[in-house]
Design a protein around this motif. Structure first.
Motif, short mmCIF file in Angstrom:
data_model
loop_
_atom_site.label_atom_id
_atom_site.label_comp_id
_atom_site.label_asym_id
_atom_site.label_seq_id
_atom_site.Cartn_x
_atom_site.Cartn_y
_atom_site.Cartn_z
N TYR A 1 22.34 70.82 35.22
CA TYR A 1 21.48 69.64 35.41
C TYR A 1 21.49 68.77 34.15
O TYR A 1 21.67 67.55 34.20
CB TYR A 1 20.05 70.06 35.73
CG TYR A 1 19.10 68.90 35.93
CD1 TYR A 1 18.91 68.35 37.19
CD2 TYR A 1 18.40 68.34 34.85
CE1 TYR A 1 18.05 67.28 37.39
CE2 TYR A 1 17.55 67.26 35.03
CZ TYR A 1 17.37 66.74 36.30
OH TYR A 1 16.53 65.67 36.47
N ASN A 2 21.32 69.40 32.99
CA ASN A 2 21.28 68.66 31.73
C ASN A 2 22.64 68.03 31.40
O ASN A 2 22.71 66.91 30.88
CB ASN A 2 20.84 69.57 30.59
CG ASN A 2 19.39 69.98 30.70
OD1 ASN A 2 18.58 69.26 31.32
ND2 ASN A 2 19.03 71.12 30.13
N TRP B 1 24.90 67.07 33.57
CA TRP B 1 25.10 65.92 34.45
C TRP B 1 24.27 64.73 33.98
O TRP B 1 24.72 63.58 34.07
CB TRP B 1 24.75 66.28 35.90
CG TRP B 1 25.90 66.87 36.63
CD1 TRP B 1 26.07 68.18 37.01
CD2 TRP B 1 27.07 66.19 37.07
NE1 TRP B 1 27.26 68.35 37.64
CE2 TRP B 1 27.91 67.14 37.71
CE3 TRP B 1 27.51 64.87 37.00
CZ2 TRP B 1 29.14 66.81 38.26
CZ3 TRP B 1 28.74 64.54 37.56
CH2 TRP B 1 29.53 65.50 38.17
N SER B 2 23.08 64.98 33.48
CA SER B 2 22.24 63.89 32.95
C SER B 2 22.93 63.24 31.75
O SER B 2 22.99 62.01 31.63
CB SER B 2 20.86 64.43 32.53
OG SER B 2 20.16 64.93 33.64
N ARG B 3 23.44 64.08 30.86
CA ARG B 3 24.13 63.57 29.68
C ARG B 3 25.40 62.82 30.08
O ARG B 3 25.69 61.73 29.57
CB ARG B 3 24.48 64.73 28.74
CG ARG B 3 25.31 64.32 27.52
CD ARG B 3 25.93 65.53 26.84
NE ARG B 3 26.74 66.31 27.75
CZ ARG B 3 27.95 65.97 28.18
NH1 ARG B 3 28.48 64.82 27.79
NH2 ARG B 3 28.62 66.75 29.00
N SER C 1 26.12 61.32 32.89
CA SER C 1 25.81 60.05 33.54
C SER C 1 25.45 58.97 32.51
O SER C 1 25.98 57.85 32.55
CB SER C 1 24.64 60.22 34.52
OG SER C 1 24.96 61.14 35.53
N ALA C 2 24.56 59.33 31.60
CA ALA C 2 24.10 58.34 30.60
C ALA C 2 25.24 57.92 29.68
O ALA C 2 25.42 56.73 29.39
CB ALA C 2 22.95 58.93 29.78
N GLU D 1 26.29 56.36 38.56
CA GLU D 1 24.88 56.60 38.87
C GLU D 1 24.72 57.48 40.10
O GLU D 1 23.92 58.42 40.09
CB GLU D 1 24.17 55.26 39.11
CG GLU D 1 23.79 54.51 37.85
CD GLU D 1 22.98 53.27 38.15
OE1 GLU D 1 23.34 52.55 39.10
OE2 GLU D 1 21.98 53.03 37.45
N GLY E 1 25.81 61.06 39.40
CA GLY E 1 24.82 61.72 38.57
C GLY E 1 23.56 62.09 39.35
O GLY E 1 23.04 63.20 39.22
N LYS E 2 23.08 61.15 40.18
CA LYS E 2 21.87 61.42 40.97
C LYS E 2 22.12 62.56 41.96
O LYS E 2 21.25 63.43 42.17
CB LYS E 2 21.45 60.16 41.72
CG LYS E 2 20.82 59.10 40.84
CD LYS E 2 20.45 57.87 41.67
CE LYS E 2 19.83 56.79 40.79
NZ LYS E 2 19.50 55.58 41.56
N LYS F 1 22.29 65.88 39.93
CA LYS F 1 20.99 66.26 39.36
C LYS F 1 20.01 66.70 40.44
O LYS F 1 19.21 67.60 40.25
CB LYS F 1 20.42 65.09 38.55
CG LYS F 1 21.14 64.87 37.22
CD LYS F 1 20.43 63.88 36.33
CE LYS F 1 20.51 62.47 36.88
NZ LYS F 1 19.87 61.48 35.98
N ASN G 1 18.31 70.27 40.64
CA ASN G 1 16.88 70.14 40.33
C ASN G 1 16.10 71.14 41.18
O ASN G 1 16.21 71.16 42.40
CB ASN G 1 16.40 68.73 40.65
CG ASN G 1 14.97 68.48 40.21
OD1 ASN G 1 14.36 69.36 39.58
ND2 ASN G 1 14.45 67.32 40.52
#
Length: 469
Positions: A354-355, A357-359, A361-362, A456, A459-460, A463, A467
């Motif tokens: 999860y983390n 994928w967040s990184r 994406s950003a 985006e 990533g969504k 996540k 999640n």
């Protein structure tokens, strides 16, 4: 006496006539010389003036012969004007116009002459070359996803993620930890872990030591027993759960053989993609194999699989060997003693993904946005400079027309016609700016939006999948 006076008088008269004649000849000579000299000077001046007029005539004739440009290609093919760019000086241009005669010229001849000294053709060509060579696509190379593929790629193009579970089915896995056996706990934890994985991942389940018994008499049978009970294929929860119910813990522990056979499983898939092994065991190799060697060979092969070990209620000796196996296989070793700890391992993996994928994406969104912004700024700057140039050229040409009209070198009708030709030229350049250049900007903006949206959405999606809230 009278006769002598008469002779003297006659001599005197003769001398006077002689002197007068000499004076007349000298004066005539001087006048003749003066006229000759004046004639030579006049001829020299005439020749110089003639050459000057011929040069001006040739210059004006060349200007008059120019074709009126009707396309951006014809405009950029023109030679630069004598007073174009930073060479422009209005008083100098006006003096140049004063030295020419335009009263017998039509509007096209006047227009072409003004262009011959003021046009910005070569500079337009530089702008057009920039726009033609400009790449309106996003060139940022997106980093590899946490699952080892590229965004928008299929499994074949970007590499499929393959997860192989190697489950120890030796007799010791029948021992209880709490209210459940190690095997029951391991099966439930594996099921929970795989259910959180992305759709389309290939999963396999290979068991080892599930035949015979842990008696010496059954050692050979058990040590030769490793079976792929769920082929390496997309995960299906119901089918996988059914496979987990087809065996029970009974025999010895052939870890090395199970790893070697898993290498063959990956090779059947072509060895491409990200290959990960999770070995779940409660003890060390008991079949005389070398699991450290097997893990290293697998990791160093073209398959490049990573071997992770989860030790379930393992003693110190077992932990040392299993740690060595994980290190040789380029993976990690985790040890658990309870069902809760077992499940926590999978939970940590979920949080990690999860983390990541967040990184991911950003990081990639910002890189694409940065490239898009830089390219757009450069495009807008070039477009602005291009626009300023053709309006400045129009202004200079119009000033020259006004000067000629104000000094009565051209008629009002000719002035209007030349102004119309100047406007037509500016509109050709303006249309190129509005259509071709604006098209590049829109293409870049669309491409940027598409790539950022893809990042985006990916990533969504991931996540959301990882999640657990």
């Amino acid at each position: 006496m009278v006769q002598r006076k008469s002779i003297l008088f006659f001599v005197a008269m003769w001398l006077c006539l002689l002197l007068a004649a000499c004076g007349s000849e000298e004066s005539k000579g001087e006048k003749t010389a003066g006229k000759a000299e004046s004639k030579e000077e006049s001829k020299t001046e005439s020749k110089t003036e003639a050459k000057k007029m011929d040069h001006q005539a040739d210059e004006q004739e060349n200007a008059e012969d120019m074709k009126v440009a009707l396309t951006i290609e014809e405009i950029t093919a023109e030679e630069g004007g004598k007073y174009a760019g930073n060479r422009y000086n209005e008083p100098v241009v006006n003096r140049n116009l004063d030295a020419k005669s335009f009263q017998d010229k039509d509007s096209f001849q006047v227009y072409n002459y003004l262009l011959s000294i003021l046009n910005e053709g070569p500079t337009y060509k530089e702008f057009v070359r920039f726009f033609e060579e400009f790449n309106p696509t996003i060139e940022t190379a997106l980093t590899e996803t946490p699952e080892g593929a590229k965004v928008g790629q299929s499994a074949t193009e970007g590499g499929q993620k393959n997860i192989a579970i190697l489950l120890d089915a030796s007799g010791s896995m029948a021992a209880k930890v709490g209210s459940k056996t190690k095997m029951e706990t391991a099966k439930a934890a594996i099921q929970t872990f795989l259910s959180s994985m992305p759709e389309g991942i290939n999963v396999s389940l290979r068991v080892y030591g599930h035949k015979g018994s842990n008696n010496d008499s059954d050692k050979k049978l058990s040590c030769d027993s490793t079976e792929l009970i769920y082929d390496l294929k997309p995960y299906n929860e119901a089918n996988f759960k059914g496979s987990l119910n087809t065996f029970k813990p009974t025999g010895w522990t052939p870890i090395a053989k199970a790893i070697n056979e898993t290498k063959k499983d990956f090779e059947k898939m072509g060895g491409s993609g990200e290959n990960i092994i999770y070995v779940v065991s409660d003890g060390i190799e008991t079949c005389d194999g070398d699991p450290v060697k097997a893990a290293k060979e697998l990791h160093d092969s073209n398959i490049k699989a990573v071997v992770n070990i989860i030790g379930f209620d393992v003693d110190n000796k077992g932990q040392k060997q299993l740690l060595a196996v994980a290190e040789a296989g380029g993976g990690s070793f985790k040890t658990v003693n309870t069902a809760e700890q077992f499940n926590n391992i999978w939970e940590k993996e979920r949080v990690r993904l999860y983390n990541e994928w967040s990184r991911w994406s950003a990081e990639n969104y910002n890189q694409v946005a940065g490239e898009s912004s830089d390219k757009l700024n450069e495009l807008y700057k070039q477009k602005s400079d291009f626009t300023n140039l053709f309006y400045e050229e129009q202004n200079r040409l119009s000033k020259a027309v006004y000067y000629l009209r104000n000094h009565e070198q051209i008629s009002s009708e000719t002035s209007d016609e030349v102004r119309s030709l100047i406007k037509q030229r500016r509109e050709i350049l303006e249309d190129y700016s509005k259509e071709d250049v604006r098209g590049l900007i829109e293409q870049l903006e669309d491409e940027s939006k598409r790539v950022k949206k893809e990042i985006e959405e990916k990533g969504k999606e991931k996540k959301k999948q990882y999640n657990n809230s």
